[in-house]
Design an enzyme around this catalytic site. Sequence first.
Site, PDB file in Angstrom:
ATOM      1  N   CYS A  38      14.499  14.643  -1.172  1.00 35.73           N
ATOM      2  CA  CYS A  38      13.419  13.980  -1.936  1.00 35.73           C
ATOM      3  C   CYS A  38      13.089  12.576  -1.394  1.00 35.73           C
ATOM      4  O   CYS A  38      12.432  12.454  -0.373  1.00 35.73           O
ATOM      5  CB  CYS A  38      13.791  13.961  -3.405  1.00 35.73           C
ATOM      6  SG  CYS A  38      12.373  13.820  -4.479  1.00 35.73           S
ATOM      7  N   ARG A  72       3.259  14.415 -11.899  1.00 35.33           N
ATOM      8  CA  ARG A  72       4.513  14.603 -11.170  1.00 35.33           C
ATOM      9  C   ARG A  72       4.841  16.098 -11.056  1.00 35.33           C
ATOM     10  O   ARG A  72       4.472  16.900 -11.941  1.00 35.33           O
ATOM     11  CB  ARG A  72       5.673  13.893 -11.883  1.00 35.33           C
ATOM     12  CG  ARG A  72       5.569  12.374 -11.850  1.00 35.33           C
ATOM     13  CD  ARG A  72       6.820  11.737 -12.449  1.00 35.33           C
ATOM     14  NE  ARG A  72       7.996  11.974 -11.614  1.00 35.33           N
ATOM     15  CZ  ARG A  72       8.295  11.275 -10.523  1.00 35.33           C
ATOM     16  NH1 ARG A  72       7.464  10.329 -10.105  1.00 35.33           N
ATOM     17  NH2 ARG A  72       9.380  11.524  -9.833  1.00 35.33           N
ATOM     18  N   HIS A  89      16.653  19.095  -5.772  1.00 35.28           N
ATOM     19  CA  HIS A  89      17.846  18.521  -6.387  1.00 35.28           C
ATOM     20  C   HIS A  89      18.658  19.659  -7.016  1.00 35.28           C
ATOM     21  O   HIS A  89      18.243  20.816  -6.979  1.00 35.28           O
ATOM     22  CB  HIS A  89      17.441  17.565  -7.518  1.00 35.28           C
ATOM     23  CG  HIS A  89      16.662  16.370  -7.081  1.00 35.28           C
ATOM     24  ND1 HIS A  89      17.192  15.327  -6.359  1.00 35.28           N
ATOM     25  CD2 HIS A  89      15.350  16.053  -7.280  1.00 35.28           C
ATOM     26  CE1 HIS A  89      16.265  14.422  -6.146  1.00 35.28           C
ATOM     27  NE2 HIS A  89      15.134  14.827  -6.682  1.00 35.28           N
TER      28      HIS A  89
HETATM   29  N1  GLN Z   1      10.342   8.314  -6.033  1.00 38.58           N
HETATM   30  C1  GLN Z   1       9.905   9.458  -5.243  1.00 38.58           C
HETATM   31  C2  GLN Z   1       8.799  10.254  -5.966  1.00 38.58           C
HETATM   32  O1  GLN Z   1       8.601  10.056  -7.151  1.00 38.58           O
HETATM   33  C3  GLN Z   1      11.093  10.362  -4.949  1.00 38.58           C
HETATM   34  C4  GLN Z   1      11.678  10.978  -6.212  1.00 38.58           C
HETATM   35  C5  GLN Z   1      13.025  11.625  -5.981  1.00 38.58           C
HETATM   36  O2  GLN Z   1      13.770  11.284  -5.072  1.00 38.58           O
HETATM   37  N2  GLN Z   1      13.373  12.599  -6.891  1.00 38.58           N
HETATM   38  O3  GLN Z   1       8.168  11.093  -5.336  1.00 38.58           O
END
Ligand code: GLN
Length: 246
Positions: free
Chosen positions: A95, A132, A196
């Site tokens: 990520c 998101r 994740h």
């Molecule tokens: N902050 C980054 C995003 O929002 C990565 C998020 C993460 O590592 N889960 O895309």
Amino acid sequence: MKSIKILHMYADMLDLYGDGGNMEIMKYRCAKRGIECQVDSYSINSPKPDFSSYDLIYIGGGADLEQQHISEDLMKCREGIMKAYKSGTFQFLICGGYQLMGKFYRDADGNEIKGLGLFDYHTVAPSSRKLRCIGNIVIRAELDGKSVDIVGFENHGGQTKGVKTPFGKVLCGNGNCASSEFEGYFEKNVIATYLHGPCLSKNPEVSDYMISYCVNRGASEKITLQPLDDKLENDCRKVMLDRLLK
Ligand code: GLN
């Protein structure tokens, strides 16, 4: 005894959703095979190591703020990481770590973090945080010629574009962008993914792909990993595959 050396970077800052667990799984799967697995930590302002002396460099995920915090220090490591990557050190990136190895990451507030530019993709988050990519995800990847369904959890605003060699095809979830056909970035010595979970907990093939790559680096003859009893891991994955794909 065979051994592998791993550098876990920014474990204190980039450790979303238990990404640090990936290192526990790598150590466990090595120990079960009698392979020594040394995991060194690197944090902001640590003395710069010889990145090329490592078989694998690992960077987990993090929120925008943590990515901003580490970006200046990470840029100071660029030459060493680039040299290590080109010499064959494996890059395992989750990520936020995935995003920062590309050209840049622009967050939802428009803050742009310069990436190391190892790879030519880039990432931009939409201004609305409502967009998101959050939820369970299943991708179909190919590792050492074998098709593998990999399960995980994604939570990223960033939409990663310009990936020419994705890690897998999305069967359920979003992927590199909302409703994307593909997820992640893959090369022989690179697995960069939004998964994740931690990613390795229910996907033993991914761990073993990396362990096999590392123990075979520089080996005079091919080393084949002894199979492990992965019933628990596969049963857990099956629960998710049945729930998400049926
Ligand atoms: N902050 C980054 C995003 O929002 C990565 C998020 C993460 O590592 N889960 O895309």
